[in-house]
Scaffold this active site. Sequence first.
Site, PDB file in Angstrom:
ATOM      1  N   ARG A   1       0.836  -1.211   0.000  1.00 16.10           N
ATOM      2  CA  ARG A   1       0.000   0.000   0.000  1.00 16.10           C
ATOM      3  C   ARG A   1       0.870   1.260   0.000  1.00 16.10           C
ATOM      4  NH1 ARG A   1      -1.855   2.312   4.354  1.00 16.10           N
ATOM      5  NH2 ARG A   1      -1.864   0.395   5.575  1.00 16.10           N
TER       6      ARG A   1
ATOM      7  N   LYS B   1      -7.829   6.475 -19.075  1.00 17.01           N
ATOM      8  CA  LYS B   1      -8.194   7.014 -20.380  1.00 17.01           C
ATOM      9  C   LYS B   1      -7.019   6.871 -21.354  1.00 17.01           C
ATOM     10  CE  LYS B   1     -11.809   7.936 -17.896  1.00 17.01           C
ATOM     11  NZ  LYS B   1     -12.049   9.220 -17.266  1.00 17.01           N
TER      12      LYS B   1
ATOM     13  N   ASP C   1      -6.094  18.912 -14.001  1.00 19.25           N
ATOM     14  CA  ASP C   1      -6.450  17.584 -14.502  1.00 19.25           C
ATOM     15  C   ASP C   1      -6.148  17.568 -16.005  1.00 19.25           C
ATOM     16  OD1 ASP C   1      -7.799  15.369 -15.604  1.00 19.25           O
ATOM     17  OD2 ASP C   1      -9.357  15.405 -14.066  1.00 19.25           O
TER      18      ASP C   1
ATOM     19  N   TYR D   1     -15.080  17.482 -14.395  1.00 18.13           N
ATOM     20  CA  TYR D   1     -15.446  16.066 -14.465  1.00 18.13           C
ATOM     21  C   TYR D   1     -16.454  15.770 -13.349  1.00 18.13           C
ATOM     22  CZ  TYR D   1     -15.136  11.048 -14.181  1.00 18.13           C
ATOM     23  OH  TYR D   1     -15.456   9.724 -14.127  1.00 18.13           O
TER      24      TYR D   1
HETATM   25  C1  LIG Z   1     -12.436   9.670 -15.998  1.00 17.48           C
HETATM   26  C2  LIG Z   1     -11.955  10.969 -15.474  1.00 17.48           C
HETATM   27  C3  LIG Z   1     -11.652  11.138 -14.111  1.00 17.48           C
HETATM   28  C4  LIG Z   1     -11.844  10.027 -13.099  1.00 17.48           C
HETATM   29  O1  LIG Z   1     -11.043   8.955 -13.380  1.00 17.48           O
HETATM   30  P1  LIG Z   1     -11.399   7.429 -12.933  1.00 17.48           P
HETATM   31  O2  LIG Z   1     -10.214   6.670 -13.419  1.00 17.48           O
HETATM   32  O3  LIG Z   1     -12.682   7.074 -13.598  1.00 17.48           O
HETATM   33  O4  LIG Z   1     -11.530   7.447 -11.450  1.00 17.48           O
HETATM   34  C5  LIG Z   1     -11.171  12.361 -13.703  1.00 17.48           C
HETATM   35  N1  LIG Z   1     -11.028  13.383 -14.568  1.00 17.48           N
HETATM   36  C6  LIG Z   1     -11.332  13.271 -15.871  1.00 17.48           C
HETATM   37  C7  LIG Z   1     -11.147  14.443 -16.763  1.00 17.48           C
HETATM   38  C8  LIG Z   1     -11.804  12.063 -16.366  1.00 17.48           C
HETATM   39  O5  LIG Z   1     -12.124  11.955 -17.662  1.00 17.48           O
END
Ligand SMILES: *Cc1c(COP(=O)(O)O)cnc(C)c1O
Length: 394
Positions: free
Chosen positions: A57, A207, A182, A110
């Site tokens: 962890r 993604k 982000d 998001y």
């Molecule tokens: C999908 C996404 C998240 C969250 O990510 P997860 O892997 O689903 O927890 C955060 N920010 C953006 C811009 C996203 O597209």
Amino acid sequence: MTDMHFDSRAVHLPVPPLDGARPMAPPIYQTSGFAFDDPAVVADGLSRPDGAFVYGRLSNPTVRTLEEAMAGLEGGVASVAASSGMGAISAVLLGLLKPGDHLIAQPALYGGTAGLIADMAARFQIAVTYVAQDDPEAARAAIRPETRLLYLETIANPMTQVADIPGMCAAAREAGLISVVDNTFASPVLCRPLEHGADIVVHSTTKYLGGHSDVLGGIAVFAGDALYRKVWSYAIELGATPDPFGAWLTLRGMRTLSLRMARHCDNARVLATRLAEHPAVGAVHWPGLPSHPSHGLAAKLMSDFGGMFTFDLAAGREAGERFMTAVRLAQLAPSLGGVETLVFHPATSSHRMLTPEELAAVGIGQGSVRVSTGIEHAEDIWDDFAQALDQVGG
Ligand SMILES: *Cc1c(COP(=O)(O)O)cnc(C)c1O
């Protein structure tokens, strides 16, 4: 390695050597922990993120390879990987803010992040002010003595507004705020927010970085050491640790990131340009189109305009819904950034809770269709969209 081009660095990951030889791919240390002969080593590993490996962890060699690779690609000093994008974002926001603090965020966020910020306001008295992502003067005006943090997204979901990262982060820096960006929609191929003044970059590696729709993950990359150590100590309390195999899949995806992003962007360019001329389509929201409000900013901050775009079906809500099932190659699915083309209808899915007025306020139309452009042949995606547009009518 650091003087090479981005494309080359993404291929040559920092894989640790083994008895003088270097494995081509990183090993998967599928272990929950480690055993020791020397008790002193244990204490070291328990007290810092970059010490000896002690317990999974806290740290793991496969996960650390991912963390070092991402720090290299984003131009940071270190990173903290997580089991999902929300794990990384939660570790950053909850790890750095306390009751009584105030943060400034852009209104288009998001969904999971918007929910977390609303929850922090309701339960932890961490107040928020929403300010447009490209208005540094408004950000300056919103700063209070207790403001601690600025939160932006390079490209926002689903209308693809681009943040003025240099302007907004400069305003944050003047006031001693921590700025967090982000960068999921852009990936470090298109934009590296730390180079534009951000302190922390977060990603959903689920993604583009993973890129194959087969692994969840997240990461926070840091420009400085102090914030890195602080977020790591909260992340291990939160327990949002990635498992070694997940980290390995992400590393595997990252090696082709540059190639994939180039194709995502090229395909989005073809589709967005043709859709903009189609009689059944109203506006097309892709930062690469000169008509997009963020086009100038995007051209300045990014090396290309991304694989995500949204288009408005002139015939409205039902046409949007029908388009979801009229497509054959493209698939109706949430998420994004994988090799396959996905479509999504925000008005009946991610944003279904909003009233028509609220939807309009965030710029989402009843007939808006979000597209995550895949890496298929552009003409096949276009043929699919064209036959679906014929079905839904204009
Ligand atoms: C999908 C996404 C998240 C969250 O990510 P997860 O892997 O689903 O927890 C955060 N920010 C953006 C811009 C996203 O597209």
